[in-house]
Design a protein around this motif. Structure first.
Motif, mmCIF file in Angstrom:
data_model
loop_
_atom_site.group_PDB
_atom_site.id
_atom_site.type_symbol
_atom_site.label_atom_id
_atom_site.label_comp_id
_atom_site.label_asym_id
_atom_site.label_seq_id
_atom_site.Cartn_x
_atom_site.Cartn_y
_atom_site.Cartn_z
ATOM 1 N N LEU A 174 -0.456 -78.729 -3.911
ATOM 2 C CA LEU A 174 -0.316 -78.506 -5.352
ATOM 3 C C LEU A 174 -1.679 -78.233 -6.037
ATOM 4 C CD1 LEU A 174 2.640 -81.629 -6.159
ATOM 5 C CD2 LEU A 174 2.800 -78.839 -5.936
ATOM 6 N N ALA A 175 -2.580 -78.560 -5.136
ATOM 7 C CA ALA A 175 -3.941 -78.035 -5.900
ATOM 8 C C ALA A 175 -4.593 -76.659 -5.495
ATOM 9 C CB ALA A 175 -4.995 -79.180 -4.954
ATOM 10 N N GLU A 176 -5.685 -76.441 -6.251
ATOM 11 C CA GLU A 176 -6.162 -75.087 -5.951
ATOM 12 C C GLU A 176 -6.509 -75.041 -4.402
ATOM 13 O OE1 GLU A 176 -6.471 -72.165 -7.923
ATOM 14 O OE2 GLU A 176 -5.092 -73.516 -9.110
ATOM 15 N N PRO A 177 -6.441 -73.757 -3.612
ATOM 16 C CA PRO A 177 -7.291 -73.524 -2.384
ATOM 17 C C PRO A 177 -8.586 -73.923 -2.471
ATOM 18 C CG PRO A 177 -5.844 -71.735 -3.006
ATOM 19 C CD PRO A 177 -6.091 -72.471 -4.180
ATOM 20 N N LEU A 178 -8.909 -74.668 -1.246
ATOM 21 C CA LEU A 178 -10.449 -74.977 -1.028
ATOM 22 C C LEU A 178 -11.033 -73.867 -0.304
ATOM 23 C CD1 LEU A 178 -10.498 -78.662 0.647
ATOM 24 C CD2 LEU A 178 -11.385 -77.981 -1.696
ATOM 25 N N ASN A 179 -10.247 -73.039 0.300
ATOM 26 C CA ASN A 179 -11.076 -72.117 1.303
ATOM 27 C C ASN A 179 -11.778 -72.845 2.174
ATOM 28 O OD1 ASN A 179 -9.602 -69.756 0.772
ATOM 29 N ND2 ASN A 179 -10.759 -69.589 -1.200
ATOM 30 N N GLY A 180 -11.176 -73.985 2.796
ATOM 31 C CA GLY A 180 -12.221 -74.798 3.498
ATOM 32 C C GLY A 180 -11.470 -75.819 4.142
ATOM 33 N N THR A 181 -12.084 -76.619 5.146
ATOM 34 C CA THR A 181 -11.548 -77.777 5.818
ATOM 35 C C THR A 181 -11.906 -79.092 5.500
ATOM 36 O OG1 THR A 181 -11.338 -76.074 7.377
ATOM 37 C CG2 THR A 181 -11.250 -78.411 8.288
ATOM 38 N N PHE A 182 -11.175 -80.167 5.542
ATOM 39 C CA PHE A 182 -11.670 -81.554 5.446
ATOM 40 C C PHE A 182 -10.905 -82.391 6.351
ATOM 41 C CE2 PHE A 182 -8.206 -81.486 2.331
ATOM 42 C CZ PHE A 182 -7.754 -82.665 2.493
ATOM 43 N N ASP A 183 -11.798 -83.478 6.637
ATOM 44 C CA ASP A 183 -11.008 -84.567 7.513
ATOM 45 C C ASP A 183 -10.396 -85.426 6.899
ATOM 46 O OD1 ASP A 183 -12.136 -83.166 9.772
ATOM 47 O OD2 ASP A 183 -13.855 -84.786 10.139
ATOM 48 N N LEU A 184 -9.318 -85.940 7.436
ATOM 49 C CA LEU A 184 -8.628 -86.978 6.755
ATOM 50 C C LEU A 184 -8.143 -88.084 8.181
ATOM 51 C CD1 LEU A 184 -6.369 -88.075 4.594
ATOM 52 C CD2 LEU A 184 -4.693 -86.662 5.558
ATOM 53 N N ALA A 185 -8.543 -89.417 7.690
ATOM 54 C CA ALA A 185 -8.471 -90.381 8.682
ATOM 55 C C ALA A 185 -7.702 -91.619 8.206
ATOM 56 C CB ALA A 185 -9.735 -90.597 9.079
#
Ligand SMILES: NC(=O)c1ccc[n+]([C@@H]2O[C@H](COP(=O)([O-])OP(=O)(O)OC[C@H]3O[C@@H](n4cnc5c(N)ncnc54)[C@H](OP(=O)(O)O)[C@@H]3O)[C@@H](O)[C@H]2O)c1
Length: 253
Positions: A174-185
C-alpha cells in the motif's frame, strides 16, 4: 485500489489478502487453484486487468535444484511481462534474508534469479527479504532428522511469525515502491539448536536434538551471518516463546 496476490492461497498469501481486504481494497486471490498459473501464464492477463499492485508470495511446488530454478525464472518472466502489459505500477515480492550468501543451495539460486528479474524489469518494485518463519521450524527439524535424532548447527537465526511477515508485506503493497530491498526479521536472535529444541519440547516430540557445528542446513554450510538480517532490518514483534505457548494452548484446546 485493485491488488493481485500471486500465491494468495498460501501461508503468507492468505494473510496478506485478509489484511488488504480489511483496509477496504479490491484483492484478487491468484494461484493455480483459482485458475491463475504463473508458469503456464493461464489466467494471468485477466487477473491483472486494472490492477495497480501485484504482490508475489508464491512458492515452488518442488525444491529440487532444476525444478525450483525453472519455477522462479518462468513465473517471474511471465508475471513481469503480464504486469508491463497491464500497466501495473508496483511489484512486491517476498524473498529470504541472506539469499546472496546462500548460493550453494539450489533454492537460493532460484530466489536470486527471481530477484534479478525483478530488478532488471521496468516495473517499480519492493523486495522484502524475510527470515525463516516460525511455522517453518517443524520442516527444518524434519529435514535434519535421521531416525530419532535431529542434528543441527548452533548458528544464529532470527525467525519471524508469518502474521508479522504478512502485515509488513501488506503495508509495503500500500506504500510507494522503494525500488529496493530490505530485511525483515523477528524480534530476537536465537540459535538453531535452541530453536528446534524448544519447538520439539513444546509439541511433545520425543526426537533428540544434537548440536553439531558441522551439521548442514538444507545441505549447505551456514554460519552466524548466513541467516541473520543485515543492518537496520524491520522487526516483527512476536517472540518465538510467546508463539509457542499460544500455539500449545491452541493445540491443547
Ligand atoms: N518458509 C520460510 O521460512 C520463508 C522465509 C522467507 C521467505 N519465504 C518466501 O515466502 C514465499 C511464500 O511462502 P509460503 O510458505 O507462504 O508459501 P506456500 O504456503 O507454500 O504457498 C505457495 C503458494 O504459491 C502458489 N503457487 C504454486 N505454484 C503456482 C503457480 N504455478 N502459479 C500460481 N501460484 C502458484 C500456491 O497455490 P496453488 O498450489 O493453488 O497454485 C500457494 O498459494 C516464498 O516465495 C518463499 O520463498 C519463505
Amino acid at each position: 485500489m485493485k491488488l493481485v496476490v500471486i500465491g494468495g492461497t498460501g501461508l503468507i498469501g492468505k494473510k496478506v489478502v485478509m489484511n488488504l481486504r480489511q483496509h477496504g481494497h479490491e484483492v484478487v486471490v491468484a494461484s493455480r487453484s483459482t485458475g491463475v498459473n504463473t508458469v503456464t501464464g493461464e489466467g494471468l492477463s485477466q487477473a491483472l486487468a486494472g490492477a495497480q499492485v501485484v504482490v508475489d508470495v508464491a512458492n515452488a511446488p518442488s525444491w529440487e535444484d532444476n525444478a525450483v530454478l525453472a519455477f522462479f525464472e518462468t513465473s517471474g518472466r511471465n508475471l513481469l511481462a503480464a504486469e508491463a502489459a497491464a500497466g501495473v505500477g508496483h511489484h512486491v515480492a517476498l524473498s529470504v534474508v541472506g539469499t546472496d550468501r546462500l548460493l550453494a543451495s539450489g533454492y537460493f539460486r532460484a530466489k536470486m534469479a527471481q530477484e534479478k528479474l525483478i530488478k532488471t524489469s521496468p516495473i517499480p518494485y519492493t523486495i522484502v527479504r524475510a527470515t525463516q518463519f516460525f511455522e517453518f521450524v517443524g520442516g527444518m527439524a524434519q529435514s535434519a532428522t535421521e531416525g530419532q535424532t535431529v542434528r543441527v548447527p548452533p548458528v544464529l537465526m532470527q525467525p519471524i511469525v508469518s502474521d508479522d511477515v504478512a502485515a509488513v508485506v501488506a503495508d509495503v503493497a500500500l506504500a510507494e515502491p522503494l525500488n529496493g530491498t530490505f530485511d525483515l526479521a523477528g524480534p530476537e536472535p536465537i540459535r538453531q539448536d535452541d530453536l528446534v529444541r524448544q519447538f520439539l519440547n513444546a509439541t511433545g516430540d520425543a526426537r533428540t536434538v544434537i548440536t553439531d557445528p558441522k551439521a548442514l542446513y538444507y545441505g549447505i554450510t551456514v554460519n552466524d551471518q548466513s541467516l541473520t538480517p543485515g543492518d537496520h532490518p524491520r522487526l516483527g514483534t512476536t517472540r518465538f516463546e510467546d508463539w509457542l505457548s499460544s500455539r500449545s494452548m491452541a493445540v491443547a484446546r
